[in-house]
Design a protein around this motif. Structure first.
Motif, PDB file in Angstrom:
ATOM      1  N   GLU A  61      45.191  51.501  41.064  1.00 48.41           N
ATOM      2  CA  GLU A  61      44.080  50.686  40.577  1.00 48.41           C
ATOM      3  C   GLU A  61      43.611  49.750  41.693  1.00 48.41           C
ATOM      4  O   GLU A  61      44.356  48.898  42.163  1.00 48.41           O
ATOM      5  N   PRO A  74      40.150  47.295  43.077  1.00 45.14           N
ATOM      6  CA  PRO A  74      38.897  46.673  42.621  1.00 45.14           C
ATOM      7  C   PRO A  74      37.709  47.510  43.084  1.00 45.14           C
ATOM      8  O   PRO A  74      37.795  48.246  44.071  1.00 45.14           O
ATOM      9  N   ARG A  98      46.104  46.875  46.766  1.00 46.02           N
ATOM     10  CA  ARG A  98      45.340  45.737  46.254  1.00 46.02           C
ATOM     11  C   ARG A  98      45.984  44.450  46.748  1.00 46.02           C
ATOM     12  O   ARG A  98      47.216  44.310  46.732  1.00 46.02           O
ATOM     13  N   ASP A 114      35.165  38.095  43.352  1.00 44.55           N
ATOM     14  CA  ASP A 114      35.670  38.100  41.991  1.00 44.55           C
ATOM     15  C   ASP A 114      34.491  38.215  41.027  1.00 44.55           C
ATOM     16  O   ASP A 114      33.673  37.298  40.894  1.00 44.55           O
ATOM     17  N   ARG A 115      34.382  39.358  40.354  1.00 45.12           N
ATOM     18  CA  ARG A 115      33.253  39.576  39.453  1.00 45.12           C
ATOM     19  C   ARG A 115      33.382  38.777  38.154  1.00 45.12           C
ATOM     20  O   ARG A 115      32.431  38.658  37.397  1.00 45.12           O
TER      21      ARG A 115
END
Length: 315
Positions: free
Chosen positions: A215, A217, A253, A312-313
């Motif tokens: 996973e 981003p 990540r 950072d969304r």
């Protein structure tokens, strides 16, 4: 206070102090006595030492600015001198920092245009290799097969050898086209593209392992392309220069975004100057605001680390 007046006043203080001593408690006889000569010599030495110390303190910011000018590298941006004084020197340092800001912005902009044009040219060449040269060799391969099927038995061996040479050339053309234009990156994504890249560089003399986080981003196309190109250039340098037996590629990540790590057990870079490949990696890293570090690994060899920031969304 201007630099001229600062130096002038420092010297004036020393000279006025010396004159006051000569007019006051210190006197000079004619002829000069030995004790008086010793006092004057000591006073002169003290004046010179005090003047040197005061000038060194006053001109220290200029020495820091000189060192910064000689060590500044636009491929390693962000380094600035602290403005911890006032007057002309502080204004000079602030002007130098502003000049660096402008140069780094212009360098990043021009590099972006150049690398964009380079990628477009790579796509064009890869397309022509695939569509023109590849299809031509495929047609030659089919024709050779047809001729070999109808040729006399004594000529079939030679024709099969030419057929095999043509097949090898076709595979090489396809491999070059894949390196010029990573179609797998657009079709399957970054993780699978890097996995295919490690397989491509694995050979009997070099084992390349990969560790890819499941996973990650979301990354933009430019960031994925930079990660892929840096991994490709790093593994290419490993094959060409390191004499390594094992290499590792990791994509993980990080708290700030995504980190790429390439490590091998080769002979390392030592004191060798950075070549066009490494400078190209640094320029690509600048395009996306990433931080590229290159140096010896924890157990020898070479380690390349690329840290890509991801906004950072949720913020």
């Amino acid at each position: 206070m201007p630099l001229f007046w600062r130096i002038f006043l420092l010297n004036a203080v020393v000279l006025v102090t010396a004159a006051a001593l000569l007019l006051g408690p210190v006197t000079v006889s004619t002829p000069v006595l030995l004790t008086e000569a010793a006092v004057l010599t000591g006073g002169l030495a003290a004046m010179l030492i005090a003047n040197a110390l005061l000038l060194r303190v006053g001109l220290a910011p200029l020495q820091r600015l000189t060192r910064a000018m000689t060590t500044t590298d636009l491929l390693r941006p962000g380094r600035r001198l602290a403005v911890d004084s006032q007057g002309e020197i502080a204004e000079l340092i602030a002007t130098f920092n502003a000049m660096l800001d402008r140069l780094e912005h212009e360098r990043a902009t021009s590099s972006a245009r150049a690398l964009s044009a380079q990628e477009a040219e790579r796509r064009r060449i890869a397309q022509e290799l695939h569509d023109e040269v590849g299809q031509t060799l495929t047609a030659v391969l089919l024709e050779l097969k047809r001729v070999a099927d109808h040729a006399p038995p004594e000529m079939r061996g030679e024709l099969h050898q030419v057929q095999e040479t043509t097949r090898v050339s076709l595979d090489e053309i396809r491999r070059i086209a894949r390196r010029l234009r990573p179609g797998v990156l657009d079709e399957l994504g970054l993780a699978k593209a890097l996995r295919a890249l490690t397989t491509e560089f694995t050979s009997p003399g070099l084992s390349v392992q990969h560790r890819l986080d499941a996973e990650l981003p979301p990354l933009g196309h430019d960031a994925e392309l930079v990660l892929y190109r840096v991994a490709q250039e790093g593994l290419t340098n490993t094959v060409r220069h390191s004499r390594a037996r094992h290499a590792e590629l990791a994509l993980r990540r990080t708290p700030a975004g995504v980190g790429l790590l390439i490590r091998d057990d080769g002979r390392g870079i030592g004191d060798a100057p950075e070549g066009a490949g490494i400078r190209g990696m640094r320029e690509r890293a600048l395009l996306i605001g990433a931080d590229l570090t290159l140096g010896p690994g924890p157990r020898g060899g070479t380690e390349i680390s690329l840290d890509v920031p991801v906004p950072d969304r949720n913020g």
